[in-house]
Design an enzyme around this catalytic site. Structure first.
Site, short mmCIF file in Angstrom:
data_model
loop_
_atom_site.label_atom_id
_atom_site.label_comp_id
_atom_site.label_asym_id
_atom_site.label_seq_id
_atom_site.Cartn_x
_atom_site.Cartn_y
_atom_site.Cartn_z
N ASP A 196 0.83 -1.21 0.00
CA ASP A 196 0.00 0.00 0.00
C ASP A 196 0.87 1.26 0.00
O ASP A 196 0.55 2.25 -0.67
CB ASP A 196 -0.92 0.01 1.22
N GLU A 222 -3.48 -2.53 -8.83
CA GLU A 222 -2.26 -1.77 -9.11
C GLU A 222 -2.30 -1.10 -10.48
O GLU A 222 -1.27 -0.71 -11.03
CB GLU A 222 -1.04 -2.69 -9.02
#
Length: 304
Positions: A196, A222
Site C-alpha cells: 500500500d 495496481e
C-alpha cells in the site's frame, strides 16, 4: 392599527435571512432582516442602487436574468450561488463573514408593481456549511481511499464530459493506462501494508509529473489511468515515458525496508472522430497488454 404596523415591521426586521425586493430593471428597492453578522453582511446601503452599480457585470447580468425569468414564469424559483464581500462594492470592510458565502436564493414574483416596476422578493439563505459538506461528500465519492487519486467512477464521469467537449470543439484527448510490473511479488515478499505504501508513493511521484488539468485515477488494484485533455498522441506518449522513467528510477527502500526497484508498463491512445469512450479505453488497454507481453517496463501506443 399603528401598533399592528409597528409590530409587523419589527417582526420583518427580525427575520434571520436577508429579504431583498428587487425590481425588474435590477434596482434594490428594499432590504429587510438578515442582521446576524455571523452569517451575513449588512447590505442596507444597497437600497436605491442597481445590481450593475455594486456588482461585476457578469454577476449583475446573472442576477438580472434570474429576476426577469422569475417574473416571466410567475412562480417561485430557487437558485444557488456564491457571493463574497469582495464582490459587492461597499462591503469590503463591513462586519460579517470573511469567506465566500454560498446562498440559496428563493425568488418570488410580486403581484403588484413596486415604484412603477414589476419586482420580486429574493430571500437569501446562507447554506455555506451545507455546501461544504456536500462538496466533501462528493470528493469522498470520487477519491480512492488509499492513494488519494481519483477513482474509476470519477474517471468515467470525466471521460463522458471530455468526450462531449471533443464532439463540440474537437479538442484532442488522450488516455494512458498503466500498471505496476510484478506487483504481486511485492505484496508476497513485503506484505500488503508495504505494498500500500508503494501504491501511495507511485501516486505521488506521478502527480508531480502531471498538469493541473490532467486526471490521475486508480483504475483498480495496481492499475492506474491518466486522462489528458488537450493532449495529442505524441505528447501523451512522451508523458507516459516520463512516468515510466520516474518510477523506474525511484528506490523504494523507505517503503520496503531495503533497496528495491519497481517498473510500470503503459498503453496510450488518443480519441478519433469516429470513436466512442469504450474504443478509446480498449486501445489503451490493448497497448498495456502488449507492453506486458513485450517484456514490461515500456510504453506502447495504439493510434488505431
Amino acid at each position: 392599527m399603528k401598533q399592528n404596523l409597528e409590530l409587523l415591521m419589527e417582526m420583518l426586521a427580525a427575520l434571520p435571512d436577508p429579504v431583498f425586493v428587487l425590481s425588474e430593471s435590477g434596482k434594490y428597492v428594499a432590504l429587510i432582516g438578515g442582521h446576524d453578522a455571523r452569517y451575513y453582511h449588512d447590505g442596507s446601503h444597497l437600497v436605491n442602487f442597481s445590481l450593475h452599480d455594486v456588482l461585476p457585470k457578469e454577476r449583475a447580468d446573472w442576477f438580472l436574468q434570474e429576476i426577469q425569468q422569475t417574473i416571466s414564469e410567475g412562480r417561485l424559483r430557487t437558485v444557488e450561488y456564491a457571493l463574497g464581500a469582495r464582490d459587492v462594492k461597499g462591503l469590503e470592510l463591513a462586519e460579517g463573514p470573511d469567506e465566500e458565502i454560498w446562498f440559496e436564493g428563493r425568488i418570488q414574483p410580486l403581484r403588484k408593481p413596486v415604484k412603477g416596476e414589476r419586482a420580486v422578493v429574493w430571500v437569501a439563505r446562507n447554506i455555506t456549511e451545507r455546501y461544504k459538506m456536500q462538496m466533501q461528500l462528493k470528493i469522498l465519492s470520487e477519491q480512492d481511499e488509499l492513494t488519494g487519486a481519483f477513482n474509476r467512477r470519477k474517471l468515467m464521469e470525466a471521460l463522458e464530459e471530455r468526450f462531449a467537449e471533443y464532439q463540440r470543439y474537437h479538442h484532442p484527448l488522450s488516455l494512458i493506462i498503466f500498471d505496476l510490473d510484478r506487483f504481486k511479488g511485492v505484496n508476497d515478499k513485503f506484505g500488503h501494508i508495504a505494498g500500500d505504501k508503494v501504491l501511495l508513493t507511485i501516486t505521488n511521484l506521478c502527480q508531480k509529473q502531471l498538469r493541473q488539468q490532467d486526471l490521475l485515477c486508480r483504475h483498480g488494484g495496481e492499475e492506474f489511468a491518466v486522462l489528458l485533455p488537450n493532449t495529442n498522441l505524441v505528447d501523451a506518449v512522451q508523458l507516459a515515458e516520463r512516468l515510466r522513467k520516474t518510477v523506474a528510477g525511484y528506490d523504494f527502500k523507505q517503503e520496503l525496508g531495503e533497496s528495491y526497484s519497481i517498473s510500470i508498463s503503459a498503453g496510450v491512445s488518443t480519441l478519433h472522430s469516429e470513436d466512442k469512450i469504450e474504443s478509446l479505453m480498449k486501445r489503451a488497454d490493448d497497448g498495456l497488454y502488449q507492453a506486458k507481453n513485450s517484456g514490461r517496463n515500456c510504453v506502447i501506443s495504439r493510434p488505431s
